[in-house]
Design a protein around this motif. Structure first.
Motif, PDB file in Angstrom:
ATOM      1  N   LEU A 202      -8.252   8.279  -8.605  1.00 31.89           N
ATOM      2  CA  LEU A 202      -7.281   7.457  -7.320  1.00 31.89           C
ATOM      3  C   LEU A 202      -7.915   7.787  -6.167  1.00 31.89           C
ATOM      4  O   LEU A 202      -8.073   6.766  -5.032  1.00 31.89           O
ATOM      5  N   ASN A 203      -8.876   9.024  -5.837  1.00 30.74           N
ATOM      6  CA  ASN A 203      -9.709   9.168  -4.548  1.00 30.74           C
ATOM      7  C   ASN A 203     -10.642   8.093  -4.602  1.00 30.74           C
ATOM      8  O   ASN A 203     -11.069   7.646  -3.300  1.00 30.74           O
ATOM      9  N   ASP A 204     -11.174   7.332  -5.545  1.00 29.98           N
ATOM     10  CA  ASP A 204     -12.192   6.324  -5.450  1.00 29.98           C
ATOM     11  C   ASP A 204     -11.691   5.185  -4.838  1.00 29.98           C
ATOM     12  O   ASP A 204     -12.604   4.276  -4.349  1.00 29.98           O
ATOM     13  N   ILE A 205     -10.521   5.076  -4.587  1.00 30.23           N
ATOM     14  CA  ILE A 205      -9.874   3.630  -4.183  1.00 30.23           C
ATOM     15  C   ILE A 205      -9.983   3.824  -2.337  1.00 30.23           C
ATOM     16  O   ILE A 205      -9.648   2.792  -1.640  1.00 30.23           O
ATOM     17  N   THR A 206     -10.265   5.002  -1.897  1.00 30.19           N
ATOM     18  CA  THR A 206     -10.281   5.288  -0.472  1.00 30.19           C
ATOM     19  C   THR A 206     -11.333   4.347   0.099  1.00 30.19           C
ATOM     20  O   THR A 206     -12.411   4.220  -0.220  1.00 30.19           O
TER      21      THR A 206
ATOM     22  N   ARG B 162      -4.794   7.731   4.709  1.00 30.27           N
ATOM     23  CA  ARG B 162      -6.067   8.521   4.071  1.00 30.27           C
ATOM     24  C   ARG B 162      -6.778   7.369   3.121  1.00 30.27           C
ATOM     25  O   ARG B 162      -8.125   7.436   2.854  1.00 30.27           O
ATOM     26  N   GLU B 163      -6.130   6.396   2.549  1.00 29.27           N
ATOM     27  CA  GLU B 163      -6.904   5.593   1.643  1.00 29.27           C
ATOM     28  C   GLU B 163      -7.484   4.267   2.238  1.00 29.27           C
ATOM     29  O   GLU B 163      -8.151   3.494   1.615  1.00 29.27           O
ATOM     30  N   PHE B 164      -6.900   4.127   3.368  1.00 30.65           N
ATOM     31  CA  PHE B 164      -7.504   2.799   4.029  1.00 30.65           C
ATOM     32  C   PHE B 164      -8.212   3.033   5.337  1.00 30.65           C
ATOM     33  O   PHE B 164      -8.009   4.351   6.016  1.00 30.65           O
ATOM     34  N   SER B 165      -8.886   2.421   5.820  1.00 31.42           N
ATOM     35  CA  SER B 165      -9.703   2.564   7.208  1.00 31.42           C
ATOM     36  C   SER B 165      -8.564   2.566   8.455  1.00 31.42           C
ATOM     37  O   SER B 165      -7.227   2.031   7.971  1.00 31.42           O
TER      38      SER B 165
END
Length: 453
Positions: A423-427, A322-325
């Protein structure tokens, strides 16, 4: 053959044009760094034995070209022994496909929707074994029967995709259905609609899943796996792990075995009891690593009530999907597996007589570190019998993310909601190669400190 260009992998995993907010893939195919089809083929002997050490370094530096990603993953995940020949692998692949077909038929005998090209998305049984009859489905089935139509009754999910709301293809569609008493079958049937709901939400931004046959293939594999793994069954998140296998491997049986090997590594993540969550031991290890390497941040998180590190649960559970494309998550996974590669992985997974006999002659021999990934070599050198030497690289990946965000967390986080938001902003903003490099550095640093203490 695909050309080795600097193109991003978005061109291989096409996103639906209306999905404009999907993170762009950072990974680019780089000649001389990315493992190309030519370099991959050159790593085999004429008989088909693979020199895995030649490929690991290149994967660690530049990932795998999308055109060969599926077959390389089969080796990284331990589906095949690098020392095997082309002929041996062909025979093993055929046996596995046949075995999967047997298991799938076993599931189809219990519920005919398996393998039908359709998906169950509503409960079909109660916890005490009574089949649930959907009045709408029965009404539609009766109407078709009255007008002589043989078309199967289906519901649409609103996107033109057809799914089944109940098991209306077999004996359970009768007005009077027998109550089941086998608890294992009941438990399996209880999960089928959960699998269906997750499948319809998995990677739906990709053009690939606009085809119903691809969605049903994903559902079938997860349904079969849920039947075979009685302890874990199916849990949310497994569809995220299985989806890439469907896309990379054309044959459903091959995709199943690749997913099964991945689950051997990760099934502990999904084993939950009333007293613990599956990734709890990894979260505890993450807390220990952060306490050693960044005591200020650890203390701050504890003060905020985040000392259990549950905010990192999702990252560890589905390996940063969920954190990367989509393309970058595949790039991250293959780098992780190359770094962690253990030449004994196939022997650990296989229990055939031939393999046992082969391994009998190698007992007592020192493992060749040349055949190991960089992360595994470091474990062997510094880990020894220390439990810290057996931690997966994913824990250090999360630790490296926390390290990068340490200043922001210390300055701006005034509660757990702030931690989650930061931490969600790293997505979509993480660099997979940089994250792996950071994880390797932290791993080496932590092992040295752990060894001293």
């Amino acid at each position: 053959m695909w050309k080795d260009t600097g193109a991003p992998t978005d061109s291989f995993y096409e996103v639906r044009p209306e999905c404009t907010d999907v993170p762009k893939t950072r990974f680019k195919i780089k000649a001389g760094k990315t493992l190309s089809e030519r370099k991959w083929q050159a790593a085999f002997t004429p008989e088909g034995c693979l020199d895995i050490s030649k490929t690991l370094g290149r994967i660690q530096r530049g990932g795998i070209h999308p055109s060969i990603r599926g077959e390389v993953w089969e080796f990284l995940l331990g589906c095949f022994d690098p020392k095997s020949t082309f002929e041996e692998r062909d025979q093993l692949r055929q046996r596995r496909r046949e075995q999967y077909a047997i298991w799938k038929q076993e599931c189809r005998d219990m519920d005919p929707v398996v393998g039908s090209g359709r998906i169950i998305t509503a409960p079909i049984i109660t916890e005490d074994g009574v089949p649930i009859q959907d009045p709408l489905v029965l009404l539609e089935a009766n109407r078709n029967k009255d007008d002589g139509s043989t078309e199967d009754s289906q519901h649409s999910d609103g996107n033109g995709l057809q799914e089944t709301a109940s098991n209306d293809l077999g004996p359970n569609s009768a007005n009077v259905a027998e109550r089941l008493t086998d608890k294992k079958i009941i438990q399996w049937k209880l999960t089928l609609h959960q699998i269906g709901l997750d499948v319809l939400r998995t990677d739906r931004t990709l053009v690939f899943y606009e085809k119903q046959e691809n969605l049903s293939k994903l559902w079938d594999i997860l349904a079969v796996y849920a039947w075979l793994d009685k302890d874990v069954g199916y849990c949310q998140g497994m569809s995220d792990l299985c989806s890439p296998m469907i896309i990379l491997l054309d044959d459903e049986g091959d995709a199943f075995w690749c997913f099964e090997r991945l689950m051997r590594r990760l099934r502990g993540n999904f084993r939950c009891t009333e007293s613990s969550v599956g990734v709890e031991s990894q979260l505890n290890s993450l807390a220990s690593i952060t306490q050693v390497l960044d005591p200020k941040l650890h203390q701050h998180l504890e003060t905020l009530g985040g000392g259990d590190y549950l905010f990192a649960f999702r990252m560890l559970m589905v390996l940063f999907r969920r954190e990367f494309s989509f393309g970058d998550s595949l790039y991250l996974w293959e780098m992780m597996w190359a770094l962690e590669y253990d030449p004994d992985i196939f022997a650990m997974y296989e229990e055939t007589e031939t393999l046992s006999e082969r391994n009998e002659g190698s007992k007592g021999k020192v493992k060749s570190t040349r055949q190991c990934g960089k992360f595994e070599r470091e474990n062997l050198r510094n880990g020894g019998n220390n439990p810290e030497g057996n931690l997966p690289i994913s824990v250090f990946l999360v630790a490296s993310v926390l390290k990068d965000k340490s200043s922001k967390l210390l300055q701006e986080a005034r509660g757990l909601d702030d931690v989650v938001k930061i931490l969600n902003d790293i997505t979509g903003n993480l660099d997979a190669k940089k994250a792996c490099s950071g994880a390797i550095k932290l791993h080496k640093k932590y092992l040295k400190k752990a060894k001293k203490t």
